[in-house]
Design a protein around this motif. Structure first.
Motif, short mmCIF file in Angstrom:
data_model
loop_
_atom_site.label_atom_id
_atom_site.label_comp_id
_atom_site.label_asym_id
_atom_site.label_seq_id
_atom_site.Cartn_x
_atom_site.Cartn_y
_atom_site.Cartn_z
N GLY B 130 0.84 -1.19 0.00
CA GLY B 130 0.00 0.00 0.00
C GLY B 130 0.87 1.23 0.00
N SER B 131 0.24 2.38 -0.23
CA SER B 131 0.99 3.62 -0.34
C SER B 131 0.47 4.66 0.64
N THR B 132 -0.32 4.24 1.62
CA THR B 132 -0.96 5.22 2.49
C THR B 132 -0.98 4.82 3.97
N THR B 133 -0.57 3.60 4.29
CA THR B 133 -0.67 3.03 5.65
C THR B 133 -2.13 2.84 6.05
N ALA B 408 0.82 14.58 0.22
CA ALA B 408 0.00 13.51 0.79
C ALA B 408 -1.49 13.68 0.48
N PRO B 409 -2.12 12.63 -0.04
CA PRO B 409 -3.57 12.72 -0.27
C PRO B 409 -4.34 12.67 1.05
N ARG B 410 -5.62 13.00 0.94
CA ARG B 410 -6.46 12.94 2.13
C ARG B 410 -6.72 11.49 2.49
N LEU B 411 -6.99 11.26 3.74
CA LEU B 411 -7.36 9.91 4.19
C LEU B 411 -8.58 9.43 3.41
N GLY B 412 -8.58 8.17 3.04
CA GLY B 412 -9.75 7.57 2.40
C GLY B 412 -9.88 7.85 0.93
N GLU B 413 -8.95 8.63 0.37
CA GLU B 413 -9.05 9.00 -1.04
C GLU B 413 -8.51 7.93 -1.97
N SER B 414 -7.59 7.14 -1.46
CA SER B 414 -6.77 6.33 -2.37
C SER B 414 -7.26 4.90 -2.58
N LEU B 415 -7.83 4.30 -1.53
CA LEU B 415 -8.07 2.86 -1.62
C LEU B 415 -9.15 2.47 -2.62
N ASP B 417 -9.49 3.37 -5.56
CA ASP B 417 -8.98 3.26 -6.92
C ASP B 417 -7.54 2.75 -6.88
N PRO B 418 -7.41 1.41 -6.69
CA PRO B 418 -6.06 0.87 -6.51
C PRO B 418 -5.13 1.15 -7.69
N VAL B 419 -5.68 1.17 -8.90
CA VAL B 419 -4.80 1.39 -10.05
C VAL B 419 -4.18 2.77 -9.97
N ARG B 420 -4.99 3.75 -9.57
CA ARG B 420 -4.45 5.10 -9.43
C ARG B 420 -3.37 5.13 -8.34
#
Lengths: 492, 507
Positions: B130-133, B408-415, B417-420
């Motif tokens: 992962g990239s966000t913990t 750093a992105p906001r919490l909850g923004e990343s998961l 869209d895993p490809v992004r």
């Protein structure tokens, strides 16, 4: 009308290498031991543990490859074979698929039909798995990882064998070769040599191979021979009935002399092999290869010739003795100590073989010190014991590696060379056997043999038969000179 | 200024001088954690008893002269995928909840030999995936600069702990950017060494051919000192390399004379946040002022790095994580019927969705019939990428790159869209594919007040070159050692921009 079928057999032989430590960690490879005592984070697949290759394992594998006339790849690598099973702690086995250590070899076998070349496709290295123990009482299964990580080589033959005789000849040759190299003890019962038989049948004179099956759980050469016969028949019957042979792995039940399918192609595993990233490729430098080649021990053919030349024993003797590396080692050591090679060879071929047969052991299991055999031969030659007692002593050497000197002393087996004592016994025998004495005097010289036997018996076998024979002859002649029937010997 | 505001080198000096004891330092780190953890959650586990006991031992050794290194008595946090004997090591997964390894990673042993005191184990993406913990099974870690944002990953806990002044420095691991990207997001300095420099023994494997342990610290000096302590040739790791020299601090010279800096155009095109681009490119200008020569060039093949990386990393992961099966240690499903059911339920319940996704991807690319199309192709791409870097390093000493496309992105923004999320690794994964050393240094703040990091990539075994460049930049800029105003957006620091020639934040 029944057609003629040809059997086509290829073998996969797993051999445990005789390294002291495992292939990827420093744990002991010793057989036995309380469960999970020869283990560490590496061979139990703990997180973060990493394999480190045992150089000795590579050297043994190369030695076998050289003896099996293989090309040794300059560069080889390990691959991971992925499958889930609890005896496999990482759920992958480190093996070799893409670049095995040895390729394109073969050995010559000899059967009743003459000589034949059996090709060896490859020899690769891999690690052994642990052992599952099913506890029926508790209703659970336990794993013992002592064997996990013991180094193995897998010798894959070409499908060049046509019957059980060829298979057994190939296996015996292979086993002897590996034993000579010291690379493994190759014990089928203990599992240090495991044989899987790939077998198919085809109509005679056809080129295309039939569908093959793989037979596992073969614990002796005899079981292998029976399994081959059984599987050939099973496949032929299927074909005769117009049914297809299914490509599958089968388990041989030797007590019932039949086999059961273990898994078929449909649920065949996809092992998802890929190069093992934890181990860099091995490069076998020309120097390393030369070093291994230089350390290659004397093989059987060379020994056979040398024993005849150097020790002057007949080819027949040399053949039997060199059939086991252990026996050859004992022969050489004992012959070098007592300098009586033919006598050593006689003991090994006679009494040793007889006792092995009696106890159902393999010559590789001979466990006595060659010094003791050499001592025994010297003791007999010195007349300390006679040949009959010698056999008794040899049995003690064979069974418990007894020191003959101490054994003879403890058991009071030393020959009685005191002529007075012998004469007294002989007199007694003469007295008790007038008939034989009469026969002797009538010219039946053979009668003395019976009297010798009786005297030996009276002496508990400990007398030197030559001495007894001489004394009896002297005494009987004396009796005839003095007049028969006086019955009394002279006492001084 | 508290003890945890000091760099490891500064604190170590005070401890050696007898101004502060190792015990006081450990107590301070634990006290800081007590204050900050409610907000940040950088740690999975804190070990006060162990830490204080160790600190006392170390203090004794310092007193009797048997310990005198720069890290003696200095508190450290260790990423929870690095084994620590007697201390739980979970990889942020339910699968290893409660797992206590009976051995320490070689890097940890080396660190303890140097006298560092382990305070606790830091949060991370589950199994470093992962990239966000945020994929941690034990809750997210928040970015100390802005609690609404992620700290990056997978080493988010280590980077946040250092940024929030909970500890002097940390150990982390980097498989595709897991040290460098969260270092950038948290405004700290993180180094991924050349593959083989730090032993992987005891690092729970994700992608074996890519993983490296490295330091996360407050500045370049600390990174060099920690690398010196943890690097070693280790016979227990067959991929470990015997290096000619283990001197890294010798590279710390405030001078960039003669350094040739390559700026790959491929890394500064579409997809890169303009603020990040500007801040990173400014690093080149700063270094040019100190005597370096910077030049743009085409690295090529960049578009193949992400697919190649995810194929290789997932393939290795699918095999590496097979051992977590409920048989020997770790989690086992409570109810099951037979062996296969035990495997299935244990792994279904024990692994989180991102780990499962990567195991499935990896199993797929290795499966019969697909191996050549995916895995073999990925290996070929990897070789070509390595070659592209070889030719680049024939011309340059250091390659300058962003560490991430944005702050750093906001919490909850990343998961969602895993490809992004995977595409966000574009600037960091090549160093792993090619085994290269790379360091992230803070180089600016975006308009939202979040740190920006610049990445300096070197050729294999050329850590000294990137350390020198990073150190020279750090001396000229003011970002190293800056601490976030924790708990709220970083107020007045928001508009700060690097200015060449200005003195560093540290004295």
């Amino acid at each position: 009308m029944s057609r003629e079928y040809e059997t086509v057999i290829g073998l996969e032989v797993h051999v445990e290498l005789a390294t002291k430590t495992k292939i990827f960690c420093g744990c002991s490879t010793q057989f036995g031991g309380a469960p999970n005592t020869h283990t560490c984070p590496v061979c139990t697949g703990m997180p973060g543990a990493l394999p480190v290759l045992n150089r000795q394992a590579v050297e043994y594998a190369v030695a076998v490859g050289l003896a099996a006339n293989c090309t040794i790849n300059r560069r080889c690598q390990f691959d991971r074979k992925n499958y889930f099973y609890p005896d496999n702690p990482q759920n992958y086995q480190i093996s070799q698929l893409y670049q095995p250590l040895c390729v394109n070899g073969g050995i010559e076998i000899e059967t009743g039909r003459g000589r034949k070349w059996i090709g060896i496709h490859e020899i690769h290295m891999e690690e052994d798995a642990g052992k599952l123990i099913h506890d029926e009482k508790e209703g659970c299964s336990l794993v013992d990882y002592n064997r996990s990580g013991v180094p193995l080589i897998e010798i894959v033959s070409e499908p060049d064998m046509r019957d059980a005789e060829e298979v057994i000849a190939y296996l015996e040759k292979l086993r002897l070769m590996i034993q000579y190299l010291g690379a493994s003890d190759c014990k089928l019962q203990e599992g240090s040599m495991r044989v899987d038989v790939n077998l198919s049948v085809r109509e005679a004179e056809t080129e295309v191979l039939g569908t093959r099956t793989e037979m596992k759980n073969l614990n002796s050469f005899k079981a292998i021979a029976r399994a081959i016969q059984g599987e050939r028949q099973r496949q032929i019957s299927l074909l005769e009935e117009g049914k297809p042979v299914i490509q599958e792995t089968r388990r041989w039940d030797d007590s019932k002399e039949c086999s059961y399918p273990m898994r078929s192609k449909e649920d065949a595993k996809d092992y998802r092999y890929f190069p093992e990233p934890d181990l860099p490729p091995i490069s076998i430098s020309p120097q390393w290869l030369a070093q291994i080649r230089a350390c290659q021990p004397e093989m059987r053919t060379e020994k056979l010739a040398r024993y005849q030349k150097e020790y002057g024993i007949p080819e027949y003797d040399a053949r039997i003795i060199t059939e086991s590396k252990r026996m050859a080692d004992i022969f050489e050591a004992a012959a070098d100590i007592c300098n009586k090679p033919k006598k050593v060879s006689n003991w090994l071929m006679g009494e040793a073989m007889r006792l092995l047969k009696e106890t159902g052991q393999d010559p590789q299991e001979l466990s006595f010190a060659p010094e003791n055999l050499a001592k025994l031969i010297d003791l007999i030659d010195a007349g300390v014991i006679n040949g009959t007692v010698g056999k008794k002593v040899f049995e003690a050497i064979f069974r418990e590696d007894a020191d003959p000197v101490r054994y003879i002393e403890e058991k009071g087996l030393a020959a009685v060379n005191d002529e007075d004592a012998l004469k007294a016994a002989a007199e007694q025998v003469i007295r008790e056997n007038p008939q034989s004495v009469e026969d002797f005097h009538r010219g039946k010289k053979k009668a003395v043999g019976f009297l010798v036997g009786q005297t030996m018996k009276a002496m508990g076998g400990k007398a030197n038969p030559q001495t007894v024979n001489r004394l009896l002859n002297e005494m009987l002649s004396g009796i005839s000179e003095k007049s028969a029937g006086s019955g009394r010997g002279e006492r001084s | 200024m508290g003890l945890m505001d000091l760099t490891a080198a500064e604190l170590g000096k005070k401890i050696r001088a007898g101004e502060v004891s190792a015990v006081e330092a450990a107590e301070e780190a634990l006290a800081r954690a007590e204050v900050k953890e409610g907000q940040i959650h950088a740690y999975i586990s804190l070990n006060p008893d162990y830490a204080l006991k160790r600190a006392k031992q170390v203090q004794k050794q310092i007193a009797d002269g048997t310990l005198s290194g720069p890290l003696a008595g200095v508190p450290v946090a260790v990423k929870d995928n690095i084994c620590t004997r007697g201390i739980p090591t979970t990889c942020a997964s339910r699968m290893l909840e409660g797992f206590v390894p009976p051995y320490s990673a070689r890097a940890v042993e080396n660190l303890e030999k140097a006298g560092a005191v382990i305070i606790g184990k830091t949060n991370m993406d589950e199994f470093a995936m992962g990239s966000t913990t945020e994929t941690s099974a034990f809750g997210v870690t928040r970015n100390p600069w802005n609690l609404e944002h992620v700290p990056g990953g997978s080493s988010g806990g280590s980077c946040a702990a250092v940024a929030a002044r909970e500890v002097s420095f940390a150990l982390a691991s980097d498989t595709g950017g897991s040290i460098r990207q969260p270092s950038a997001f948290c405004g700290v300095t993180g180094l991924k060494p050349t593959y083989g420099t730090v032993s992987r023994y005891g690092l729970v494997a994700y992608g074996s051919s890519l993983d490296q342990i490295g330091p996360v610290a407050k500045d370049v000096t600390d990174c060099a000192a920690v690398l010196e302590a943890i690097a070693s040739w280790d016979p227990a790791d067959s991929t470990s390399v015997k290096r000619d020299s283990y001197d890294f601090t010798g590279a710390l010279k405030d001078d960039a004379k003669g350094l040739r800096i390559g700026i790959p155009r491929d890394y500064f095109g579409a997809g890169l946040n303009p603020e990040v681009k500007e801040a990173v490119l400014r690093v080149a200008w700063v270094l040019e002022e100190k005597g370096a020569a910077a030049e743009e060039f085409d690295l090529s093949l960049v578009q193949y790095a992400i697919p190649a990386y995810y194929v290789i990393a997932c393939a290795e992961a699918s095999s590496n994580l097979a051992r977590f099966d409920g048989v020997k240690y770790g989690y086992r499903a409570a109810e099951y019927a037979g062996l296969h059911s035990m495997y299935k339920k244990t792994r279904s319940e024990g692994f989180g969705p991102e780990v499962k996704r990567r195991i499935m991807l990896g199993s797929f690319v290795l499966s019969s019939g697909y191996y050549d199309a995916y895995y073999r192709k990925a290996l070929q791409a990897r070789t070509l990428i390595r070659q592209a870097f070889d030719s680049a390093f024939a011309r340059f000493d250091v390659i300058l790159a962003p560490a991430a496309p944005s702050a750093a992105p906001r919490l909850g923004e990343s998961l969602d869209d895993p490809v992004r999320m995977y595409l966000g690794d574009i600037y960091t994964i090549s160093a792993n594919l090619a085994g290269l050393p790379a360091i992230t240094v803070p180089c600016g703040m975006d308009s939202a007040g979040l740190p920006i990091g610049a990445q300096l990539i070197g050729d294999c075994f050329e850590e000294k070159k990137i350390l020198r460049a990073a150190y020279a930049f750090e001396q000229a800029a003011e970002y190293a050692g800056r601490s976030p105003a924790a708990g709220k957006p970083a107020g007045e620091k928001t508009a700060a921009a690097p200015e060449a020639g200005k003195g560093g934040a540290q004295g």
